[in-house]
Design an enzyme around this catalytic site. Structure first.
Site, PDB file in Angstrom:
ATOM      1  CB  ALA A 140      -0.928  -0.009   1.203  1.00 35.35           C
ATOM      2  CG  HIS A 141      -1.107   5.083   0.512  1.00 34.03           C
ATOM      3  ND1 HIS A 141      -2.105   5.996   0.348  1.00 34.03           N
ATOM      4  CD2 HIS A 141      -1.320   4.549   1.734  1.00 34.03           C
ATOM      5  CE1 HIS A 141      -2.876   6.035   1.407  1.00 34.03           C
ATOM      6  NE2 HIS A 141      -2.414   5.163   2.264  1.00 34.03           N
ATOM      7  CG  ASN A 142       2.879   7.394   1.818  1.00 33.01           C
ATOM      8  OD1 ASN A 142       1.687   7.667   1.643  1.00 33.01           O
ATOM      9  ND2 ASN A 142       3.860   8.140   1.336  1.00 33.01           N
TER      10      ASN A 142
END
Length: 350
Positions: free
Chosen positions: A244-246
């Site tokens: 997922a993001h980051n």
């Protein structure tokens, strides 16, 4: 545009030089392939790395076998004696892999934006799309039907297999391998709730992969919300993984198939995460951590070690009984506290 060439054969002396082996037998014996102890033929190399296969070692038809020193005398054929036979097999396997040769250049059916920069020593396959301001370095191979959007950077020697999608602002390091169906740089799952209505948060970051990263088939790595999602050098991601993001993944970490890592989690260096595990968001996983299969990680891990939460298979009748008992645990704990309180009170009167 592409043709397959023979991978050739090697003498035991040549193979020994690659892995630092001691040759027991004929150094001039030629090996044309690599196979299992059970299936190897008289011109092939096998490896013995697990004592449960000792009977197969005794009966093998292989021409030579990678073995450790303690099993030198158990090998009935030529041997390459090494400290770690499985590691030596891994190092030698690439020598016997079929090799494709590809003519350098851009296939006539590819669509390349005029502002893109593609090195003359790169290979761009059929129906590939390359977006504006993207750079593809020397020695890269981009397989057919791949889409590389704008402002991407693919460093030297990286191999992108057919049917990969790179969204905008993806940076891939040197000598990476991206397998078919992988999607890198799609939007992260970011939304704010306004009285029951979901408001999308624009994902303004990108994705950065270090050198020597391998991304498995149909694995997805989301772009960051503001800063980039970061995948360190030497990371190995299996098929069908969700990053997922980051998320930040440290160098030389390996993650097995069907694992999901939620947003903004930081995973340290040299971790191993087994298949079907789940890691919730905003956690930190210490370097050197090993997570076993089907484990749910819901809080940070600050000390290296092995962690598990999944349960193993058992007969269905036993499983049903244990499920019932599990549901009773809270009530049993409360009853136990009552009993302990009464016992303390009783002992206090004596």
């Amino acid at each position: 545009m592409r043709s397959e060439t023979s991978c050739g054969d090697y003498t035991l002396a040549e193979l020994a030089g690659v892995v630092g082996a001691d040759v027991a037998g004929s150094p001039d014996f030629r090996v044309s392939g690599i196979a299992t102890l059970k299936d190897a033929t008289s011109d092939q190399l096998a490896f013995f790395a697990n004592s449960r296969y000792l009977s197969q070692l005794h009966q093998t038809s292989a021409g030579a076998v990678l073995v450790a020193e303690q099993h030198r005398d158990d090998c009935p054929v030529n041997a390459l004696v090494v400290e770690d036979p499985y590691l030596a097999y891994a190092k030698l396997s690439s020598l016997f892999a079929p090799r494709d040769t590809a003519a350098q250049g851009i296939h006539p059916s590819a669509t390349v934006d005029p502002t893109a920069t593609i090195d003359a020593a790169a290979v761009i396959g059929a129906n590939v799309v390359v977006g504006a301001d993207t750079e593809i370095a020397a020695g890269c191979v981009v397989g057919a039907n791949t889409v590389i959007a704008e402002r991407c950077n693919v460093a030297e020697g990286t191999h992108i297999n057919p049917g990969v999608t790179l969204y905008a602002d993806v940076k891939i390091g040197r000598n990476c391998i991206i397998h078919s169906g992988a999607v890198i740089g799609a939007d992260g799952f970011g939304f704010a709730n306004e009285k029951g209505r979901w408001v999308k948060i624009a994902q303004l970051g990108g994705v950065t992969l270090g050198d020597d990263v391998e991304v498995g088939a149909n694995t997805t790595i989301d772009r960051g919300a503001l800063s980039d999602t970061l995948i360190g050098s030497g990371v190995k991601l299996d098929n069908q993984i969700q990053i997922a993001h980051n998320v930040e993944i440290g160098d030389s970490t390996a993650i097995a198939g069907c694992t999901a890592v939620a947003g903004s989690t930081k995973i340290g260096d040299r971790c191993t995460i087994a298949g079907c595990s789940g890691i919730t968001g905003h956690l930190e996983i210490a370097s050197g951590t090993h997570i076993t299969a089907m484990t749910l990680v819901s809080k940070s891990i600050t000390g290296a070690g092995a962690y598990s939460s999944g349960t193993t298979a058992e007969p269905h009748s036993s499983w049903k009984k244990n499920v019932v008992r599990f549901r009773q645990l809270d009530n049993l704990a409360k009853r136990l506290k009552v009993v302990e309180a009464k016992l303390d009170k009783f002992e206090g009167h004596n």
